[in-house]
Write a protein that holds these residues in place. Structure first.
Motif, PDB file in Angstrom:
ATOM      1  N   SER A   1       0.903  -1.163   0.025  1.00 57.05           N
ATOM      2  CA  SER A   1      -0.137   0.106  -0.219  1.00 57.05           C
ATOM      3  C   SER A   1       0.876   1.280  -0.117  1.00 57.05           C
ATOM      4  O   SER A   1       1.837   1.391   0.639  1.00 57.05           O
ATOM      5  N   VAL A   2       0.549   2.167  -0.764  1.00 56.61           N
ATOM      6  CA  VAL A   2       1.306   3.284  -0.964  1.00 56.61           C
ATOM      7  C   VAL A   2       0.394   4.623  -0.677  1.00 56.61           C
ATOM      8  O   VAL A   2      -0.821   4.671  -1.186  1.00 56.61           O
ATOM      9  N   ARG A   3       0.935   5.530   0.044  1.00 52.34           N
ATOM     10  CA  ARG A   3       0.424   6.843   0.195  1.00 52.34           C
ATOM     11  C   ARG A   3       1.125   8.051  -0.609  1.00 52.34           C
ATOM     12  O   ARG A   3       2.500   8.097  -0.657  1.00 52.34           O
ATOM     13  N   PHE A   4       0.533   8.695  -1.147  1.00 47.22           N
ATOM     14  CA  PHE A   4       1.017   9.876  -2.016  1.00 47.22           C
ATOM     15  C   PHE A   4       0.193  11.147  -1.885  1.00 47.22           C
ATOM     16  O   PHE A   4      -1.089  10.983  -1.656  1.00 47.22           O
ATOM     17  N   GLN A   5       0.818  12.483  -2.426  1.00 47.19           N
ATOM     18  CA  GLN A   5      -0.042  13.522  -2.233  1.00 47.19           C
ATOM     19  C   GLN A   5      -0.328  13.737  -3.830  1.00 47.19           C
ATOM     20  O   GLN A   5       0.470  13.867  -4.730  1.00 47.19           O
ATOM     21  N   SER A   6      -1.772  13.860  -4.048  1.00 43.17           N
ATOM     22  CA  SER A   6      -2.371  14.175  -5.109  1.00 43.17           C
ATOM     23  C   SER A   6      -2.990  15.390  -5.226  1.00 43.17           C
ATOM     24  O   SER A   6      -2.926  15.990  -4.019  1.00 43.17           O
TER      25      SER A   6
END
Length: 185
Positions: free
Chosen positions: A162-167
């Motif tokens: 699982s990856v979190r990123f700023q969109s």
């Protein structure tokens, strides 16, 4: 002063690009073999066909006399400047390009340049993206630049992570469903 004696500012072509197309300082210009071939093909088309055709039109228009009100001459010269600018840009980009073949990663489940990644968001929607070079990115075709926030978050992660990123819509979390490497068309 006559326009004939004023040089248009050529500047650095890189400065005139949108931020999404600029190569970050100190990084390489990674590109897939297909993307490299497309840039070379465009450069060859401009140099061998388009530019000579426009030069011929401008020469004909110039031979007609008064250039100040000659539309073919004025617009031809403008088109020549555009073509020359594009030729300079493509030449620079091809000179610094580092061709990376996605097939070199084989059957790897880790995300690197050239990977085609299937993602699932928290709403259960699946999307597939291929990580490509800056000059070949096209979101409508599912190709994202390796410097995009999503690609940067995905690089070096593996299937099942699982990856979190700023969109632009805020922080998003996605799960990597599949990673595969194939030739980019």
């Amino acid at each position: 002063m006559s326009k004939a004696f004023v040089r248009e500012s050529e500047g650095d072509d890189e400065e005139n690009l949108s931020p999404a197309l600029r190569i970050p300082p100190g990084t390489r210009n990674y590109i897939t073999p297909a993307g490299h071939a497309r840039l070379k093909e465009e450069l060859e088309e401009l140099v061998k066909h388009e530019r000579p055709r426009i030069v011929e039109i401008v020469a004909w228009a110039a031979s007609n006399g008064d250039r100040s009100e000659n539309g073919d001459y004025i617009y031809g010269k403008r088109r020549l400047r555009e073509i020359d600018r594009r030729i300079r840009f493509l030449t620079k980009r091809l000179d610094i390009a580092e061709v990376v073949d996605p097939l070199q990663h084989g059957d790897n489940d880790q995300v690197f340049f050239g990977a085609t990644v299937t993602l699932c968001d928290t709403q259960g929607q699946e999307q597939t993206y291929t990580i490509v070079g800056i000059d070949e990115a096209d979101a409508t075709l599912g190709r994202i630049s390796w410097i995009s926030p999503l690609a940067r978050a995905l690089i070096k992660s593996r299937e099942g992570d699982s990856v979190r990123f700023q969109s632009p819509a805020g922080i998003r979390e996605i799960e990597i469903m599949e990673v595969r490497y194939a030739a980019v068309a």
